[in-house]
Design a protein around this motif. Sequence first.
Motif, mmCIF file in Angstrom:
data_model
loop_
_atom_site.group_PDB
_atom_site.id
_atom_site.type_symbol
_atom_site.label_atom_id
_atom_site.label_comp_id
_atom_site.label_asym_id
_atom_site.label_seq_id
_atom_site.Cartn_x
_atom_site.Cartn_y
_atom_site.Cartn_z
ATOM 1 N N TRP A 7 0.826 -1.191 0.000
ATOM 2 C CA TRP A 7 0.000 0.000 0.000
ATOM 3 C C TRP A 7 0.865 1.246 0.000
ATOM 4 O O TRP A 7 1.903 1.303 0.633
ATOM 5 N N GLU A 8 0.411 2.235 -0.721
ATOM 6 C CA GLU A 8 1.018 3.561 -0.700
ATOM 7 C C GLU A 8 0.134 4.398 0.214
ATOM 8 O O GLU A 8 -1.066 4.450 0.026
ATOM 9 N N TYR A 9 0.717 5.038 1.214
ATOM 10 C CA TYR A 9 -0.090 5.770 2.187
ATOM 11 C C TYR A 9 -0.494 7.145 1.669
ATOM 12 O O TYR A 9 0.272 7.808 0.996
ATOM 13 N N ALA A 10 -1.713 7.521 2.027
ATOM 14 C CA ALA A 10 -2.255 8.808 1.604
ATOM 15 C C ALA A 10 -1.621 9.931 2.415
ATOM 16 O O ALA A 10 -1.252 9.756 3.569
ATOM 17 N N MET A 11 -1.498 11.082 1.792
ATOM 18 C CA MET A 11 -0.996 12.278 2.468
ATOM 19 C C MET A 11 -2.177 13.107 2.967
ATOM 20 O O MET A 11 -3.295 12.958 2.489
ATOM 21 N N ARG A 12 -1.892 13.994 3.907
ATOM 22 C CA ARG A 12 -2.864 14.999 4.332
ATOM 23 C C ARG A 12 -2.452 16.303 3.668
ATOM 24 O O ARG A 12 -1.330 16.763 3.846
ATOM 25 N N VAL A 13 -3.376 16.866 2.897
ATOM 26 C CA VAL A 13 -3.081 18.053 2.102
ATOM 27 C C VAL A 13 -4.061 19.160 2.501
ATOM 28 O O VAL A 13 -5.257 18.911 2.634
ATOM 29 N N THR A 14 -3.544 20.369 2.682
ATOM 30 C CA THR A 14 -4.399 21.528 2.932
ATOM 31 C C THR A 14 -4.295 22.472 1.751
ATOM 32 O O THR A 14 -3.197 22.858 1.350
ATOM 33 N N MET A 15 -5.431 22.803 1.179
ATOM 34 C CA MET A 15 -5.499 23.748 0.076
ATOM 35 C C MET A 15 -5.958 25.087 0.639
ATOM 36 O O MET A 15 -7.025 25.170 1.262
ATOM 37 N N ILE A 16 -5.147 26.127 0.469
ATOM 38 C CA ILE A 16 -5.508 27.455 0.937
ATOM 39 C C ILE A 16 -6.185 28.167 -0.223
ATOM 40 O O ILE A 16 -5.558 28.485 -1.226
ATOM 41 N N GLY A 17 -7.489 28.349 -0.072
ATOM 42 C CA GLY A 17 -8.307 28.906 -1.140
ATOM 43 C C GLY A 17 -9.103 27.791 -1.797
ATOM 44 O O GLY A 17 -8.552 26.757 -2.154
ATOM 45 N N CYS B 9 -8.875 16.825 -7.137
ATOM 46 C CA CYS B 9 -8.039 15.842 -7.839
ATOM 47 C C CYS B 9 -7.166 15.058 -6.864
ATOM 48 O O CYS B 9 -7.053 13.834 -6.964
ATOM 49 N N PHE B 10 -6.544 15.764 -5.898
ATOM 50 C CA PHE B 10 -5.748 15.063 -4.889
ATOM 51 C C PHE B 10 -6.614 14.080 -4.111
ATOM 52 O O PHE B 10 -6.191 12.961 -3.811
ATOM 53 N N ALA B 11 -7.829 14.506 -3.768
ATOM 54 C CA ALA B 11 -8.740 13.640 -3.042
ATOM 55 C C ALA B 11 -9.084 12.415 -3.872
ATOM 56 O O ALA B 11 -9.158 11.304 -3.364
ATOM 57 N N ASP B 12 -9.280 12.598 -5.168
ATOM 58 C CA ASP B 12 -9.608 11.483 -6.046
ATOM 59 C C ASP B 12 -8.449 10.487 -6.144
ATOM 60 O O ASP B 12 -8.658 9.311 -6.394
ATOM 61 N N PHE B 13 -7.228 10.966 -5.913
ATOM 62 C CA PHE B 13 -6.055 10.091 -5.899
ATOM 63 C C PHE B 13 -5.923 9.331 -4.586
ATOM 64 O O PHE B 13 -5.040 8.494 -4.444
ATOM 65 N N GLY B 14 -6.772 9.664 -3.590
ATOM 66 C CA GLY B 14 -6.748 8.947 -2.321
ATOM 67 C C GLY B 14 -6.196 9.726 -1.152
ATOM 68 O O GLY B 14 -6.037 9.178 -0.066
#
Length: 92
Positions: free
Chosen positions: A26-36, A47-52
Amino acid sequence: MQQIQLDFGAPAPVNDEAGEGAANSWEYAMRVTMIGAGYVGLVSGACFADFGHTVTCVDKDPGKIERLEKGVMPIFEPGLAELVATNVKEGR
């Protein structure tokens, strides 16, 4: 700043066709914050969410976040509403 959590945190399978041997399957998902949550942030976040990945979008406009929480896209981008709806439905 208002924020909305777009949770797409399920891990994605690793493509190991080259036989390089990943540490695990498994490749682990990252936590990403989009400002705006506009044309760049919302589209990129979806798109990032769709990648997991787990995505949190923050925006200075509380109305924009309120509309997103109701499923109303604050911008027009072909396919964006469907992409967001699909991932929200799947709990990502």
